[in-house]
Each structure stands twice: as structure tokens, then as C-alpha cells.
Design an enzyme around this catalytic site. Sequence first.
Site, PDB file in Angstrom:
ATOM      1  N   GLY A 254       0.823  -1.206   0.000  1.00  0.00           N
ATOM      2  CA  GLY A 254       0.000   0.000   0.000  1.00  0.00           C
ATOM      3  C   GLY A 254       0.854   1.252   0.000  1.00  0.00           C
ATOM      4  O   GLY A 254       2.080   1.212  -0.107  1.00  0.00           O
ATOM      5  N   VAL A 255       0.174   2.356   0.140  1.00  0.00           N
ATOM      6  CA  VAL A 255       0.820   3.655   0.054  1.00  0.00           C
ATOM      7  C   VAL A 255       1.254   4.098   1.446  1.00  0.00           C
ATOM      8  O   VAL A 255       0.633   3.757   2.431  1.00  0.00           O
ATOM      9  CB  VAL A 255      -0.183   4.676  -0.532  1.00  0.00           C
ATOM     10  CG1 VAL A 255       0.420   6.066  -0.574  1.00  0.00           C
ATOM     11  CG2 VAL A 255      -0.601   4.243  -1.923  1.00  0.00           C
ATOM     12  N   ASN A 257       4.344   5.584   4.510  1.00  0.00           N
ATOM     13  CA  ASN A 257       5.682   5.440   5.065  1.00  0.00           C
ATOM     14  C   ASN A 257       6.021   4.023   5.523  1.00  0.00           C
ATOM     15  O   ASN A 257       7.170   3.605   5.428  1.00  0.00           O
ATOM     16  CB  ASN A 257       5.877   6.428   6.218  1.00  0.00           C
ATOM     17  CG  ASN A 257       6.078   7.849   5.695  1.00  0.00           C
ATOM     18  OD1 ASN A 257       6.784   8.047   4.709  1.00  0.00           O
ATOM     19  ND2 ASN A 257       5.433   8.817   6.324  1.00  0.00           N
ATOM     20  N   GLU A 279      -0.232  -1.504  -7.011  1.00  0.00           N
ATOM     21  CA  GLU A 279      -0.968  -0.362  -7.562  1.00  0.00           C
ATOM     22  C   GLU A 279      -0.057   0.812  -7.849  1.00  0.00           C
ATOM     23  O   GLU A 279      -0.181   1.499  -8.842  1.00  0.00           O
ATOM     24  CB  GLU A 279      -1.995   0.149  -6.542  1.00  0.00           C
ATOM     25  CG  GLU A 279      -3.179  -0.722  -6.355  1.00  0.00           C
ATOM     26  CD  GLU A 279      -4.003  -0.252  -5.164  1.00  0.00           C
ATOM     27  OE1 GLU A 279      -5.025  -0.886  -4.895  1.00  0.00           O
ATOM     28  OE2 GLU A 279      -3.649   0.735  -4.499  1.00  0.00           O
ATOM     29  N   ILE A 349      -6.527   1.088   9.781  1.00  0.00           N
ATOM     30  CA  ILE A 349      -6.781   2.008  10.890  1.00  0.00           C
ATOM     31  C   ILE A 349      -6.806   1.238  12.201  1.00  0.00           C
ATOM     32  O   ILE A 349      -6.182   1.622  13.177  1.00  0.00           O
ATOM     33  CB  ILE A 349      -8.093   2.782  10.658  1.00  0.00           C
ATOM     34  CG1 ILE A 349      -7.919   3.748   9.491  1.00  0.00           C
ATOM     35  CG2 ILE A 349      -8.526   3.506  11.939  1.00  0.00           C
ATOM     36  CD1 ILE A 349      -9.188   4.428   9.026  1.00  0.00           C
ATOM     37  N   ASN A 369      -9.939   7.736   3.972  1.00  0.00           N
ATOM     38  CA  ASN A 369      -9.690   7.823   2.530  1.00  0.00           C
ATOM     39  C   ASN A 369     -10.642   6.915   1.770  1.00  0.00           C
ATOM     40  O   ASN A 369     -11.545   7.357   1.094  1.00  0.00           O
ATOM     41  CB  ASN A 369      -8.248   7.441   2.210  1.00  0.00           C
ATOM     42  CG  ASN A 369      -7.240   8.347   2.900  1.00  0.00           C
ATOM     43  OD1 ASN A 369      -7.492   9.527   3.095  1.00  0.00           O
ATOM     44  ND2 ASN A 369      -6.122   7.789   3.302  1.00  0.00           N
ATOM     45  N   GLY A 373      -7.337  -0.478  -3.148  1.00  0.00           N
ATOM     46  CA  GLY A 373      -7.195  -1.833  -3.682  1.00  0.00           C
ATOM     47  C   GLY A 373      -6.902  -2.865  -2.627  1.00  0.00           C
ATOM     48  O   GLY A 373      -6.655  -4.031  -2.947  1.00  0.00           O
ATOM     49  N   LYS A 393      -2.392   8.864  17.997  1.00  0.00           N
ATOM     50  CA  LYS A 393      -2.608  10.046  18.853  1.00  0.00           C
ATOM     51  C   LYS A 393      -1.837   9.925  20.168  1.00  0.00           C
ATOM     52  O   LYS A 393      -2.440  10.009  21.256  1.00  0.00           O
ATOM     53  CB  LYS A 393      -4.103  10.236  19.145  1.00  0.00           C
ATOM     54  CG  LYS A 393      -4.970  10.409  17.899  1.00  0.00           C
ATOM     55  CD  LYS A 393      -5.093  11.861  17.505  1.00  0.00           C
ATOM     56  CE  LYS A 393      -5.963  11.987  16.246  1.00  0.00           C
ATOM     57  NZ  LYS A 393      -5.774  13.262  15.575  1.00  0.00           N
TER      58      LYS A 393
END
Lengths: 487, 487
Positions: A254-255, A257, A279, A349, A369, A373, A393
Site C-alpha cells: 500500500g501507500v 511510510n 498499484e 486504521i 480515505n 485496492g 494520537k
Amino acid sequence: MSADEAAKLIPSGVNVGMSGFTGAGYPKAIPVALAKHIKSVHDQGKPFRISVWTGASTAPELDGVLAEVDGIEMRLPYQSDPVCRQKINSGQMHYMDIHLSHVAQFAWFGFFGKLDIAVIEVAGILEDGRLIPAASVGNNKTWIDQADKVIIEVNHKLSEKLEGMHDIYYGTALPPNRKPIMMTEPDQRIGEPYLRCPLDKIIAIVETNETDRVNKFTEPDETSKRIAKHILDFFSKEVAEGRLPKNLLPLQSGVGNIANAVMAGLNEGEFENLKSYTEVIQDGMLGMIKSGKLVSASATSLSLSPDGLKELNDNIDFYRERIILRTQEISNHPEIVRRLGIIAINGMIEADIYGNVNSTHIMGSSIMNGIGGSGDFARNGYMSFFVTPSTAKNGAISAIVPMVSHVDHTEHDVQIIVTEQGLADLRGLSPRQRAICIIENCAHPDYKAALLDYFDRANNSGRPVHTPHILSEALSWHERYEKTGHM
Amino acid sequence: MSADEAAKLIPSGVNVGMSGFTGAGYPKAIPVALAKHIKSVHDQGKPFRISVWTGASTAPELDGVLAEVDGIEMRLPYQSDPVCRQKINSGQMHYMDIHLSHVAQFAWFGFFGKLDIAVIEVAGILEDGRLIPAASVGNNKTWIDQADKVIIEVNHKLSEKLEGMHDIYYGTALPPNRKPIMMTEPDQRIGEPYLRCPLDKIIAIVETNETDRVNKFTEPDETSKRIAKHILDFFSKEVAEGRLPKNLLPLQSGVGNIANAVMAGLNEGEFENLKSYTEVIQDGMLGMIKSGKLVSASATSLSLSPDGLKELNDNIDFYRERIILRTQEISNHPEIVRRLGIIAINGMIEADIYGNVNSTHIMGSSIMNGIGGSGDFARNGYMSFFVTPSTAKNGAISAIVPMVSHVDHTEHDVQIIVTEQGLADLRGLSPRQRAICIIENCAHPDYKAALLDYFDRANNSGRPVHTPHILSEALSWHERYEKTGHM
């Protein structure tokens, strides 16, 4: 023509298919001009809204400006813009969250209604009208095929040397006429390097000269490095025990860091001759191609930081041989993902103690978001990881909870959960076994006792215990966070 | 040898792959003998448990007797036996609920550990050792391939005329060596009619003479008929609007009386030249083949009532030309389900107002049966229906709730929800739009006001409203049912 003139060709009430996938390849001038136009119409007290379909997330110049002027009626299938998000969560715009592998086919099937106009960024136009795609392909082929009218943005900032990097598959069809997709290697080309577009569909061409807006990556932090290390150690164990080949299987990640940190870890690690089928190609993957660890990368988007973009452009001939950009229906296709045996690594999450994963909603109601995919790869891949820091947090939120507040990946689709605390291998486990495995390996020490306490009390509540729960407490951690600011 | 002798070849602690799918093709003598043996060992104060892997549900003679003597450590991937269910929900045995299309490959991958022994019912053995499969195929090919030792039950009650009806695909492989599965029609044969079994694996052959235990179907009741009518009317509308071909697309339908009612409705309806590509062929589909409405049926199991079985046997030559029984990895394969464009119709326990579906858990904790193949078809098919009566327990339970107590199919995978009240077409809708659509069309009148009230208050709670919820109330309907016996 000018962007202002082109934008005026888009009337209120239409469905517009725009290019763009993870901040790459989105149109840069027309959405801005359209937003200005919409604002002027609104200022006259008249309504003006369009529905916006894309590949995935775009940038402030598209999602941001159109959401800002309340110009979007329905947005699909994935977004990550702060203004857009705020408008969705305040009820001012509708958002439909769809598996990225489903979007193109649902458009063909007519399930979203008619697509009226396509607005597509390209790197160039050939003399015969074929288009050199930009830094992402996304759903561009489908938008051009389905729309009555097409508006092109030619971005002169893009290297025309991108030419030849793309692979646009024109073999799709509607059932009952579909055929097997004859791809058996992640770096196999099955299409052609250009987008076809009937000339009589093109109603405007606008020229631009701007780079994609992708943020600089931060160096992997300690948490990301620890998550990456757990995954790499697990790979080594799986190879040693014969459940993975020595060069692994094609990687999807995934996208963000953490994904970048996994790539950095692999780049320093023992595995050679890797391939990716994913992706998005980020800077981390570029580094792996350069070092030779990664033989090839297939994706639908090149989402590079300014440094990454410079590296690409400076060595474009080298990278063009090793990178393939496909339509997102192919990059995420269930048929291909299952056949190739993808190793899927996606962020999340939160996860609950039984391994259900929430990828999209904060506290059950607020969209972050979208699923992107992650479901395409998690469901159909060989091995499916979900990763997250164990808290958010500053420790106020535990990423491991009694029950997730929204489910995007069910217990049936989640195999391995990783936090900086450790890795929970859920394969072959029942829900009660999963709970112990996840709490012991992944929960932050500050939350471990409370999770075990919930599990023990649910186990001894007198209710059925296939999946032990105390219904009145299942979502209480989220409630407590909203009331007190701490779970 | 005798079943008692054969059963003694199965030691404690092993993983056993047994045949059987929806009450068809399960071994009938050995599990009973094994249960007797386990009980005698337990009576001596010694432990004895095995793990049982099947195709799907079996019968009291397998799941029932083994669960009764506490002989099962881990059960996968689907069961529907009352004793088994009770033992799982009371914490006396583990159960792992898996997509049926995943089971065979996860066994090859080694994700469940080693398969030690296969116990397979067949209709006959050829002179060269190949096996004529019984009334279901399920995972039998994989169990025989993966197990060190194989025990065969030859059931003389089965017509040897089943020979030729099966299609066993031997083209599967482990990644990275997988190839496209070259099937483009639902009734295409891609394999061979026999199971291969190395003779040196066979450690016992036991002869039996018993029919599968499948209950008689009840005539469709008013509720089922109304659900079926909503679906048929919807098909007509979709054909008229060009979103479905005149002869529809290959049909998949789950098990049970509603599915049977849909078939009965189709049998009296306007659609011709239908095909099915499903898991289970029930009596309703047999009737449609007989009438000529259904040209062909592909499945992994023939789950017929005694009347249906008589009809099949009396006309076996006719049906053998029109029925194909495949391995369940092919009947449920994502690649094939997507390519063929299956229309998926599956039952459910409850849906929430945002379209998340619970197929497996009563009140969040108690397993009913399992997810079966519903996820394989819902995710990858052309169009996905989930159906249920709008209430259960004489109105005490609403099938439409604020938040489901367990999620098996997420909002991303659920397109159309049907109850006897009506049909909610969720395609192209955002969560808030879905809520109105589901409540208005599907909820029972007795619960409609309370659902709208929840939705309105959640919308005005001051919390984010992409997916409006009141966390403290989201599961309160289930809590209320447990406290008061009424939602």
C-alpha cells in the site's frame, strides 16, 4: 484552448471521469478552472454540481478545489483530500467507496449511470491521435471508452520518454463474452503502450506544464522500521519452512511510510530477484529497482516525490525497461492477483481481537480515505498482511480493539497482522485462538491487560463463545475516546 | 475391510480431509465407527481428537457423531450440524470459517499444517485405480493429493451411471507456476471424469450402501415467493434497460428454501436458455433442467431430496448431459466467477442500514453455519443479491438493524438486498442514500419507524455523517433481544 474555455464545456449534473491515481496523472488546469466557473454560477444563486469518478486519490488542484466550492455531488472510488474528506463527513457531498478492481467494470455495466465526459491528462498525442499516458493509467481507458466527450490535458512537464512504459490492455469485454487474461508473469506485457481515443470524441485539448504533487517521504521512523523487520523475519521463516520461494512472490504494498520502510528493509535484506505487482510505485520501490534487488515493478501509478521524479527522469531509459504501468482493472484484477500469488501488504486504521480490519472509518462514522485496492489484494493474494502502529494520537487510541467500528476486511480475509509490537500469524486459527494471538503479539503494552480482560469476561459471560463478545462493551473503547479523548 | 477396522487406522491428533458438500458425498460408515472408537478411548480416560476438513456441510453421520463424542479439535471450512454448532458455541471445539474457494489452495500452501489422511466416498473404482466420484466433489481432489494415506468408501447405493458427470480439473499449480484456467462457458468441461489416486496411498477400502441424507424441501411459502418475485421483476427491468442479456447470466444461488423458490419462480417465468454456475444443485434446479428452462447446471454438489434423487436416477442419461460436478476450487474460483459474470443470490442472517451483511453469527457471537461460498460469488460476480425474510422468530428479530453484529460481506460487496417487503438496489449509492433505500424497501413495517429514527438521530448527532451512527446504540437492538426476547 484555454482551461477556462474547456471547463465551460462541462455542464452541471454530469458524471465526469477524470484521470489521476494517488496524486499522479490528474488533470491540473481544468478542475481549477471548473471550480472557478462553479463558484461564479453559485454566486449567481444557481446550482452547479458534477459527479467525479477517478482512478483513486488526486490532489488539491482537483478534489480540493472542486470540494471547496461545493461542486461535487458524488465522488468515487477513493480520495484522500482534506477538504473533500471534510465535506463528505459533514454531509455536504456523497462518497461511494468501491474496490478499485470493480470500478471500471461497474461503469461498463451501467451500474453508476452514464459517463458523460472524460478529462484525461496525457504526456503526448501521436499524429494518428493515440495518446501517450501520463504518470498513472487508472481508469483512463474506461473513461475514454465510456464517455461521449473527451477533454485532454497535455502536460509538457512530463517526459515524452514515458512513451513505451505503459501497457494498456484492450482485451476486456462484457459477460458473457469475457476471455482469460493471458498473463502469467508480473512483468509480462499484454497490451499496447497507448490509449486509443476516437478523434470525434475529443472536444478540447488544453496544454499544461506542471509536476504531479507528491509529498517528500520522511525517512522511515523507528515504528515503521520495526514493523518492516517483523515482516522480513516472517518472510525468512516462511522461506525456510518451504511456504515461500527464495525470491518470494510478487509484492504488493500500500501507500505510505510503512510500505516505504518495508521496501527499504527489503533493499538491505537477503532476498534477491524480487518482483512487484502492485498499484503504486513509490520512491522505495524505485530504490530497489536501482539496486537490482527488484527485477521489475508493475503498477498503475508512479507516485514519486520530487527527488524520486528527478531520479526517474535522469535514468528514464533504465527504468522504462523495468516498470510497467497498467490500467487499474488489470493491476488489481482478481484473476491476475490470484494467479500470480501476490504477497499483499496493506495499512489499516484498526483491527479487532478476532482479526476483522477497519481500513476506512475513524470511530465508525468518519471516512478517512477509502478501501482502495486493499481488498483486491487481500482477498485474492497468496498471503495477506495488515499493518499499523499499535497506537495512534500519542497512545490515546489503540489500533487493537474489542470490536472494530467498521469492517472493510472480514476475519475471512485477514491472515497476518503486524504492529511494531510484533506479528500475529492467524492462519489456521479459530476466533478464540486469534484473539490470544493478536493481543499477545500486536497490542501495545498499555492496552494488553484491558483487551485480555475483555476477552476473558466475554469468554465467561454465559453467551455463546465462538466469537466471544459483550455487546454493551464491544464499541465502548471508541465511545470512551470520543468522551474523554483516550480509549 | 470393515469400517471399524478402517477407523482404527486413524490415530488421535491427525488432520483428516473428508469428502462431503451440503449433505452429499460424505463418508457414511467410517466417521460413525471412528466416533465409537474415540468414545471407547475417552472412556479409558485417554484423549483422542482429530481435526476435520471437508468440502462443506456433511450430515449427522459425520459431523454429528464426531462432535457428540468430543472427537473434533478443529473443524473447517463450513458446517451446519446442530451438535457441531452447539459444541463450537459452547467452546468445546474450534471452528475456522473460510471462503470455500480458498480452502484447497491454503491446504496446498501448507497454511493449515499437514493433511495426514483422506476419507473419501466414491461411486466406484476403475480397474486402473481411478475413482468415480460420488454426489459431490468438494475438496476431494486436494485431500487425495495432499494426504499421505487415503481411505475409500465405495457406496453401492450410488448409481455407477454418475460416471461421466464429473469434471476434475488437474491444471492447478502453486504460484509462481499458475496458468490461466481456460474456461469461458459455464458448461465447458476442462478436466477429466475421474479422481486420480496413487494406489500406494490407499490404506483401506470400505463398502457401504446408504443414500445421502438430504431433507425434503418444503413447498415455497408466501415469504419466499414474494422474495423470488422481487428478484424476477428486477431481472425483467435490468433486461429492459440493457444491463442484463435476455437469457440473463449464469446463476448462482445459495442453499435453502428461498433459493428453491427463486428457481421455481424462474421455472414459471419468461426467461429461457438459462445456465447456472453454482455450488449446489437442489431440487428446484433439477426441475428447471427438466422443463428446458435451464440448459445446463455446473456445481460441486448434487444435494437432492429423496424425490429429487429418484428423479435423477430414473433419468440419469438425460441429466448427465446437462449437469457438471466440479471441484469446489473451480466452482467457486474468483477467476471463473468474474469471467463468466455470475448473478449471485445468497441468503443472510441480517443486514444493516448501510448494507453490511452478516451471514454467519447470531447476535454477534454464536456461529450458525459459516460463510460458505457466498463471498466468492458476491465479490466476484456480475451482480450480487442478499436475501432474507425481513423478520425472524415471529417478528421478534428484525433482519434489518442499525449495525450488524458481525460482518461477512462489507458495504463494498453488497449490491442488492431483498426481503419479502421489497428490493433495495444499492448500486451507485453513498452510505446515507443506502440507508434510506434499505429502510424504505426492505425493513418490516413494525421496525421501519425505529430504523428511521435511529438514522435521523445519528444524522443529527453532531458526529461525522459519512456513515452516521450512535455508537452507544449501534448494537442495542441485539442487546435488547437478548434481555427481552424482542428487538
